[in-house]
Scaffold this motif. Structure first.
Motif, short mmCIF file in Angstrom:
data_model
loop_
_atom_site.label_atom_id
_atom_site.label_comp_id
_atom_site.label_asym_id
_atom_site.label_seq_id
_atom_site.Cartn_x
_atom_site.Cartn_y
_atom_site.Cartn_z
N HIS A 21 33.04 -13.22 71.44
CA HIS A 21 32.40 -12.92 70.15
C HIS A 21 31.28 -13.92 69.90
CE1 HIS A 21 32.06 -11.87 65.81
NE2 HIS A 21 31.77 -13.16 65.70
N GLU A 22 30.08 -13.41 69.73
CA GLU A 22 28.94 -14.21 69.29
C GLU A 22 28.76 -14.03 67.78
OE1 GLU A 22 25.74 -14.04 72.98
OE2 GLU A 22 25.43 -12.80 71.21
N GLU A 23 28.66 -15.13 67.05
CA GLU A 23 28.30 -15.06 65.63
C GLU A 23 26.80 -15.29 65.52
OE1 GLU A 23 28.60 -14.22 61.76
OE2 GLU A 23 30.23 -14.07 63.22
N GLY A 24 26.09 -14.30 64.98
CA GLY A 24 24.65 -14.43 64.83
C GLY A 24 24.28 -15.35 63.68
N TRP A 25 23.01 -15.75 63.66
CA TRP A 25 22.54 -16.74 62.69
C TRP A 25 22.55 -16.23 61.27
CZ3 TRP A 25 21.99 -21.42 61.30
CH2 TRP A 25 21.01 -21.83 60.39
N GLN A 26 22.04 -15.03 61.04
CA GLN A 26 21.88 -14.56 59.67
C GLN A 26 22.34 -13.12 59.54
OE1 GLN A 26 19.06 -12.21 58.74
NE2 GLN A 26 17.21 -13.24 59.49
N SER A 27 22.22 -12.58 58.33
CA SER A 27 22.75 -11.24 58.04
C SER A 27 22.38 -10.22 59.09
CB SER A 27 22.24 -10.76 56.68
OG SER A 27 22.63 -11.60 55.63
N PHE A 64 26.14 -16.27 76.79
CA PHE A 64 26.51 -15.90 75.43
C PHE A 64 26.24 -17.09 74.52
CE2 PHE A 64 29.19 -13.29 78.18
CZ PHE A 64 29.01 -12.02 77.63
N GLN A 65 25.82 -16.81 73.28
CA GLN A 65 25.55 -17.90 72.34
C GLN A 65 25.91 -17.49 70.93
OE1 GLN A 65 22.12 -20.50 72.88
NE2 GLN A 65 21.51 -20.13 70.75
N GLY A 66 26.74 -18.28 70.28
CA GLY A 66 27.07 -18.10 68.88
C GLY A 66 26.48 -19.23 68.07
N GLU A 67 26.11 -18.92 66.83
CA GLU A 67 25.53 -19.93 65.95
C GLU A 67 26.61 -20.45 65.00
OE1 GLU A 67 22.84 -20.98 66.87
OE2 GLU A 67 22.08 -19.32 68.07
N GLY A 68 27.21 -21.56 65.40
CA GLY A 68 28.26 -22.18 64.61
C GLY A 68 29.65 -21.66 64.88
N LEU A 69 29.76 -20.49 65.49
CA LEU A 69 31.05 -19.88 65.82
C LEU A 69 30.92 -19.12 67.13
CD1 LEU A 69 32.01 -18.30 62.36
CD2 LEU A 69 33.10 -20.31 63.38
N LEU A 70 31.87 -19.32 68.03
CA LEU A 70 31.95 -18.52 69.25
C LEU A 70 33.42 -18.41 69.62
CD1 LEU A 70 29.69 -18.33 72.27
CD2 LEU A 70 32.11 -18.79 72.70
N ALA A 71 33.89 -17.18 69.84
CA ALA A 71 35.30 -16.94 70.16
C ALA A 71 35.42 -16.30 71.53
CB ALA A 71 35.94 -16.05 69.10
N LEU A 72 36.51 -16.63 72.21
CA LEU A 72 36.77 -16.11 73.56
C LEU A 72 38.21 -15.62 73.64
CD1 LEU A 72 36.25 -15.79 76.66
CD2 LEU A 72 37.01 -18.19 76.88
N GLY A 328 19.82 -11.02 54.44
CA GLY A 328 18.90 -11.73 55.33
C GLY A 328 19.14 -13.22 55.29
N ALA A 329 20.39 -13.61 55.05
CA ALA A 329 20.73 -15.00 54.77
C ALA A 329 21.41 -15.66 55.96
CB ALA A 329 21.67 -15.08 53.57
N PRO A 330 21.12 -16.93 56.24
CA PRO A 330 21.87 -17.65 57.27
C PRO A 330 23.34 -17.70 56.87
CG PRO A 330 20.49 -19.16 56.00
CD PRO A 330 20.11 -17.78 55.59
N ILE A 331 24.22 -17.21 57.74
CA ILE A 331 25.60 -16.94 57.34
C ILE A 331 26.37 -18.21 57.00
CG2 ILE A 331 27.82 -16.05 58.16
CD1 ILE A 331 25.96 -13.84 57.30
#
Length: 437
Positions: A21-27, A64-72, A328-331
């Motif tokens: 799971h990649e967490e994207g930067w913003q909305s 793979f790259q998550g912004e502040g969160l990455l799950a495997l 459109g907000a940084p999560i």
């Protein structure tokens, strides 16, 4: 200057069944789980990389790259792993995963903490619950002008739909005027020629027993606006001293309001106190990514601190009882600031996004990222899956309605209500009734 990536963990994986799971930067940034052999969604041009992804964070191939969160989920029956930013509102490291010889190698350019869980959504939900936030208040039901009228909305359109809500007996709490009422981005208190009185339309909405809502993009400035011409010192600058470029939309470049400048902050306060005094108490604040862009500001604060202080200024102006929806907000930097949050790209009357870029409007990307962020709902805020469109002209409207309903999030209609057929009226009423107070 960003920190280098350093190793965090090495985890054996089953290459056939593991998922990341990649967490994207913003909305609008794609977020969700992928098989190891899948190619994650990436920006297809430089403008969208700025407006919809995390600027300056190009991801290498096969990474793979998550912004502040990455799950495997290793896929071998061992626990799901989550790597998360320890201080998600202040520092959001990029977290990378590459697979080599049956091992997932995780690295990050900042501190992370590791958590374990039973599945990807569960470990993310547990992490969010562990933040200890107060439960978000229930969202009102909404009618929004955007997906029918876009920037061409008129005051008469609002009146027509107000009457139709009564005729069709739809349980709509808030009538939200979207983009198109204002003269220019930044000139929020000056009307376009399509509206006669902002206070007058709020009065008309409230006279029918509904609440008035309004859209702004508070951190964006149109270079052709009066604000940009009269107050260039209110703009965030790039290192050369020119206005910081925040990408392009609406056919023109975008500048950024420097909310650390005392006069700019006072102006933004005036905008929102004025709107509140006119009777608006539901605020959709959009394109918020701009407030978190790196740049030269009046005050020597980092971009995330400037962003949060800008949103806090808005909250102070509208009051704690007003409803605040981010978009459109940084999560992660937005945690604790909003009642509700858009958790996906825009939907659209069509399924596929332009250039197959999953940050762009379309039902497919909205469903992918909306489902991937379902764990946020009720823990960080009320999830906004984006608006229901139920008119006959909407492609696969039944599938889109089913997705919106499945989220149990903020329910908003965005059709010309008199264009709805029997199915559209019944579906709109059912979804709105499901969350009516």
């Amino acid at each position: 200057m960003r920190n280098p990536f350093t190793p965090v963990a090495s985890v054996p994986v089953d290459p056939h069944t593991a998922r990341v799971h990649e967490e994207g930067w913003q909305s609008w940034s794609p977020s969700g789980a992928y098989a190891l052999h899948a190619a994650p969604y990436r920006p297809t041009n430089d403008n969208w990389a700025t407006v919809c992804y995390r600027p300056g964070r190009t991801v290498p191939a096969d990474t793979f790259q998550g912004e502040g969160l990455l799950a495997l989920d290793p896929g071998d029956g061992s626990p799901v792993r989550l790597w998360a930013a320890p201080e998600p509102t202040a520092e959001v490291p990029s977290i990378r995963l590459v697979v080599r010889d049956g091992q997932a190698e995780i690295s990050a350019d900042g501190p992370v903490k590791e958590f374990t869980g039973t599945d990807i959504q569960a470990v993310l939900a547990d992490w969010a619950s562990g933040l200890g936030l107060e439960a978000p208040r229930q969202a009102p039901t909404v009618w929004c002008s955007w997906y029918e009228y876009f920037t061409n909305v008129t005051e008469d359109d609002i009146h027509e739909n107000l009457r139709a809500m009564d005729t069709l007996d739809l349980p709509i709490d808030v009538v939200q005027i979207d983009d198109g009422y204002q003269k220019a981005l930044g000139d929020w208190l000056a009307l376009s020629g399509r509206f006669r009185s902002r206070a007058g339309i709020a009065d008309a909405i409230r006279a029918r027993g509904r609440r008035a809502g309004i859209w702004t993009a508070p951190f964006l400035v149109d270079p052709a606006s009066e604000l940009a011409a009269e107050h260039p010192d209110w703009l965030v600058k790039d290192p050369s001293g020119d206005p910081l470029h925040a990408g392009r939309n609406w056919g023109h470049d975008l500048y950024v309001l420097d909310t650390t400048h005392p006069e700019a902050a006072a102006y933004l306060t005036e905008v929102f106190t004025t709107l509140r005094s006119e009777g608006y108490d539901y605020f959709k604040v959009d394109f918020l990514y701009a407030g978190a862009l790196d740049g030269v500001r009046h005050a020597s604060v980092d971009a995330l601190a400037a962003y949060r202080s800008g949103v806090e200024l808005i909250r102070s102006a509208i009051g704690e009882d007003a409803y605040l929806l981010g978009c459109g907000a940084p999560i992660l930097p937005s945690i604790g600031l909003f009642d509700a949050m858009r958790v996906s790209p825009d939907t659209a009357p069509h399924r596929r996004p332009e250039a197959d870029d999953y940050s762009q409007p379309g039902q497919d990307p909205a469903e992918f990222t909306g489902a991937g962020r379902q764990w946020q709902h009720g823990r960080l805020w009320i999830n906004d899956p984006d608006c229901l469109m139920a008119r006959p002209a909407v492609e696969t409207r039944e599938r889109w309605a089913a997705h919106v309903e499945s989220t149990d999030g903020l329910m908003a209609s965005s059709d010309r209500l008199l264009s709805l057929d029997t199915w559209g009226v019944e579906t709109t009423r059912r979804l709105l009734t499901g969350v009516a107070e």
